[in-house]
Scaffold this active site. Structure first.
Site, short mmCIF file in Angstrom:
data_model
loop_
_atom_site.label_atom_id
_atom_site.label_comp_id
_atom_site.label_asym_id
_atom_site.label_seq_id
_atom_site.Cartn_x
_atom_site.Cartn_y
_atom_site.Cartn_z
N ARG A 5 -118.62 14.18 18.65
CA ARG A 5 -117.16 14.30 18.74
C ARG A 5 -116.63 14.96 17.47
O ARG A 5 -116.88 14.50 16.36
CB ARG A 5 -116.51 12.92 18.96
CG ARG A 5 -116.31 12.63 20.43
CD ARG A 5 -115.66 11.30 20.68
NE ARG A 5 -114.32 11.18 20.11
CZ ARG A 5 -113.46 10.23 20.45
NH1 ARG A 5 -113.80 9.33 21.38
NH2 ARG A 5 -112.28 10.17 19.89
N LYS A 9 -111.42 0.48 22.67
CA LYS A 9 -110.72 0.65 23.95
C LYS A 9 -111.67 1.15 25.04
O LYS A 9 -111.68 0.64 26.15
CB LYS A 9 -109.54 1.62 23.79
CG LYS A 9 -108.52 1.20 22.74
CD LYS A 9 -107.35 2.16 22.64
CE LYS A 9 -107.67 3.57 22.21
NZ LYS A 9 -108.15 3.70 20.81
N ARG A 15 -106.23 10.38 12.08
CA ARG A 15 -106.02 9.78 13.41
C ARG A 15 -105.33 8.43 13.26
O ARG A 15 -104.44 8.09 14.03
CB ARG A 15 -107.37 9.60 14.13
CG ARG A 15 -107.96 10.90 14.61
CD ARG A 15 -109.45 10.80 14.87
NE ARG A 15 -109.81 9.89 15.94
CZ ARG A 15 -111.06 9.52 16.21
NH1 ARG A 15 -112.07 9.97 15.46
NH2 ARG A 15 -111.32 8.70 17.20
N ARG A 35 -99.24 6.98 24.03
CA ARG A 35 -99.41 7.01 22.57
C ARG A 35 -98.11 7.31 21.85
O ARG A 35 -98.10 7.39 20.62
CB ARG A 35 -100.42 8.10 22.22
CG ARG A 35 -101.81 7.58 21.91
CD ARG A 35 -102.67 8.80 21.67
NE ARG A 35 -103.78 8.54 20.80
CZ ARG A 35 -105.02 8.33 21.22
NH1 ARG A 35 -105.30 8.30 22.49
NH2 ARG A 35 -105.97 8.16 20.34
N ARG A 72 -120.55 6.38 14.52
CA ARG A 72 -120.67 7.04 15.83
C ARG A 72 -120.79 8.56 15.67
O ARG A 72 -121.48 9.22 16.44
CB ARG A 72 -119.47 6.70 16.70
CG ARG A 72 -119.63 7.27 18.11
CD ARG A 72 -118.48 6.94 19.01
NE ARG A 72 -117.25 7.52 18.53
CZ ARG A 72 -116.06 7.30 19.09
NH1 ARG A 72 -115.95 6.50 20.13
NH2 ARG A 72 -114.98 7.88 18.61
P1 AP5 Z 1 -114.71 2.88 21.30
O1 AP5 Z 1 -114.91 1.91 22.39
O2 AP5 Z 1 -115.03 4.30 21.54
O3 AP5 Z 1 -113.23 2.77 20.71
P2 AP5 Z 1 -111.92 3.52 21.12
O4 AP5 Z 1 -110.80 2.63 20.77
O5 AP5 Z 1 -112.03 4.01 22.53
O6 AP5 Z 1 -111.99 4.72 20.07
P3 AP5 Z 1 -111.80 6.28 20.22
O7 AP5 Z 1 -112.61 6.95 19.17
O8 AP5 Z 1 -111.99 6.71 21.62
O9 AP5 Z 1 -110.33 6.36 19.72
P4 AP5 Z 1 -109.18 7.34 19.93
O10 AP5 Z 1 -108.11 6.50 20.47
O11 AP5 Z 1 -108.90 8.05 18.67
O12 AP5 Z 1 -109.76 8.46 20.90
P5 AP5 Z 1 -109.23 9.16 22.20
O13 AP5 Z 1 -110.40 9.70 22.88
O14 AP5 Z 1 -108.28 8.30 22.93
O15 AP5 Z 1 -115.54 2.33 20.04
C1 AP5 Z 1 -115.63 3.06 18.84
C2 AP5 Z 1 -116.99 2.82 18.20
O16 AP5 Z 1 -117.06 1.45 17.80
C3 AP5 Z 1 -118.17 3.03 19.17
O17 AP5 Z 1 -119.24 3.56 18.46
C4 AP5 Z 1 -118.46 1.61 19.68
O18 AP5 Z 1 -119.80 1.46 20.07
C5 AP5 Z 1 -118.12 0.76 18.46
N1 AP5 Z 1 -117.62 -0.57 18.80
C6 AP5 Z 1 -116.84 -0.94 19.87
N2 AP5 Z 1 -116.57 -2.26 19.84
C7 AP5 Z 1 -117.19 -2.75 18.72
C8 AP5 Z 1 -117.28 -4.06 18.15
N3 AP5 Z 1 -116.68 -5.12 18.70
N4 AP5 Z 1 -117.98 -4.18 17.00
C9 AP5 Z 1 -118.60 -3.10 16.43
N5 AP5 Z 1 -118.55 -1.84 16.93
C10 AP5 Z 1 -117.86 -1.68 18.07
O19 AP5 Z 1 -108.35 10.35 21.58
C11 AP5 Z 1 -108.94 11.41 20.87
C12 AP5 Z 1 -107.90 12.46 20.56
O20 AP5 Z 1 -107.40 13.04 21.79
C13 AP5 Z 1 -106.63 11.98 19.84
O21 AP5 Z 1 -106.80 11.92 18.44
C14 AP5 Z 1 -105.63 13.04 20.27
O22 AP5 Z 1 -105.81 14.23 19.56
C15 AP5 Z 1 -106.01 13.30 21.71
N6 AP5 Z 1 -105.31 12.39 22.65
C16 AP5 Z 1 -105.90 11.48 23.48
N7 AP5 Z 1 -104.96 10.83 24.19
C17 AP5 Z 1 -103.76 11.32 23.80
C18 AP5 Z 1 -102.42 11.01 24.14
N8 AP5 Z 1 -102.13 10.06 25.03
N9 AP5 Z 1 -101.43 11.71 23.54
C19 AP5 Z 1 -101.70 12.68 22.64
N10 AP5 Z 1 -102.95 13.01 22.24
C20 AP5 Z 1 -103.98 12.33 22.82
MG MG Z 2 -111.93 5.92 23.44
#
Ligand code: AP5
Ligand code: MG
Length: 191
Positions: A134, A14, A146, A89, A128
């Site tokens: 992180r 994402k 997660r 979410r 990562r």
């Molecule tokens: P990346 O692009 O970072 O993927 P992502 O989907 O953004 O993954 P996140 O780790 O950010 O997921 P998340 O949804 O758990 O985190 P968030 O910060 O929202 O890519 C991931 C890896 O893969 C990278 O190394 C990238 O280079 C690689 N990659 C990308 N594309 C690829 C491909 N095609 N092939 C191979 N490799 C690839 O949330 C974190 C925490 O915050 C949550 O767990 C929760 O506690 C809290 N939180 C955030 N938002 C909310 C909400 N709305 N409500 C409640 N809690 C929340």
């Molecule tokens: Mg992300």
């Protein structure tokens, strides 16, 4: 306004795809995960409290993230549109987002879901975790938690948007550039 939700499980890409799309379509990027990590970095009470949930791989309470999104949208009222990444979410978050957009006289244009299997997600996030710093990328147990939070609380909103004919699933496996082209194809079909 063009308002997109980039949907998908942890590690689906994402953030990676949002970075490309904001440049192509001149949109503002709202990642609630990035906003929460910035709060933590700044040492705010909100950031410290949220970190306790994040470290366990659990969702942060709805009221906290909804308030952050509202603030962000209000301070970027001139935007041509938004990409929501990692938000909504839960169903209450999706309902709150609809209400906020309604206040801006706009709505969600489409929801693009990046579909990636659990084992690939775990592999990507552990890799990562070696360099990201992180707290939630450090152990397989947290990463799988997660993913389970995603299945239990987030996946139901796919149905919420499918019912409105706004959801399109896309294969999130493969080259980043090819996935980006696929996303652009869908966006251009409504834009
Ligand atoms: P990346 O692009 O970072 O993927 P992502 O989907 O953004 O993954 P996140 O780790 O950010 O997921 P998340 O949804 O758990 O985190 P968030 O910060 O929202 O890519 C991931 C890896 O893969 C990278 O190394 C990238 O280079 C690689 N990659 C990308 N594309 C690829 C491909 N095609 N092939 C191979 N490799 C690839 O949330 C974190 C925490 O915050 C949550 O767990 C929760 O506690 C809290 N939180 C955030 N938002 C909310 C909400 N709305 N409500 C409640 N809690 C929340
Ligand atoms: Mg992300």
């Amino acid at each position: 306004m063009l308002n997109l939700i980039l949907f998908g499980p942890p590690g689906a890409g994402k953030g990676t795809q949002s970075e490309k799309l904001i440049a192509t379509y001149n949109l503002k990027h709202i990642s609630t995960g990035d906003l929460l990590r910035a709060e933590r970095q700044a040492g705010t009470e909100l950031g410290n409290q949220a970190n306790e949930y994040i470290a366990k791989g659990e969702l942060v309470p709805d009221a906290v993230v909804i308030g952050m999104v509202r603030n962000y949208m209000q301070s970027h009222a001139e935007a041509a549109g938004f990409i929501f990444d990692g938000f909504p979410r839960t169903i209450p978050q999706a309902e709150a987002l609809d209400q906020m957009l309604n206040e801006f006289n706009t709505s969600i244009s489409m929801v693009l879901g990046l579909e990636v299997n659990e084992d690939e997600l775990v592999k990507r996030l552990l890799l990562r975790g070696q360099t990201s710093g992180r707290v939630d990328d450090q152990s397989e147990e947290t990463i799988r938690n997660r993913f389970h939070e995603y299945l239990n609380k987030t996946l139901p909103i796919q149905g919420y948007y499918s019912d409105q004919n706004k959801y399109h699933g896309i294969n999130g496996l493969g080259e980043i550039g090819e996935i980006n082209s696929e996303l652009c194809k869908w966006i251009d079909s409504v834009n």
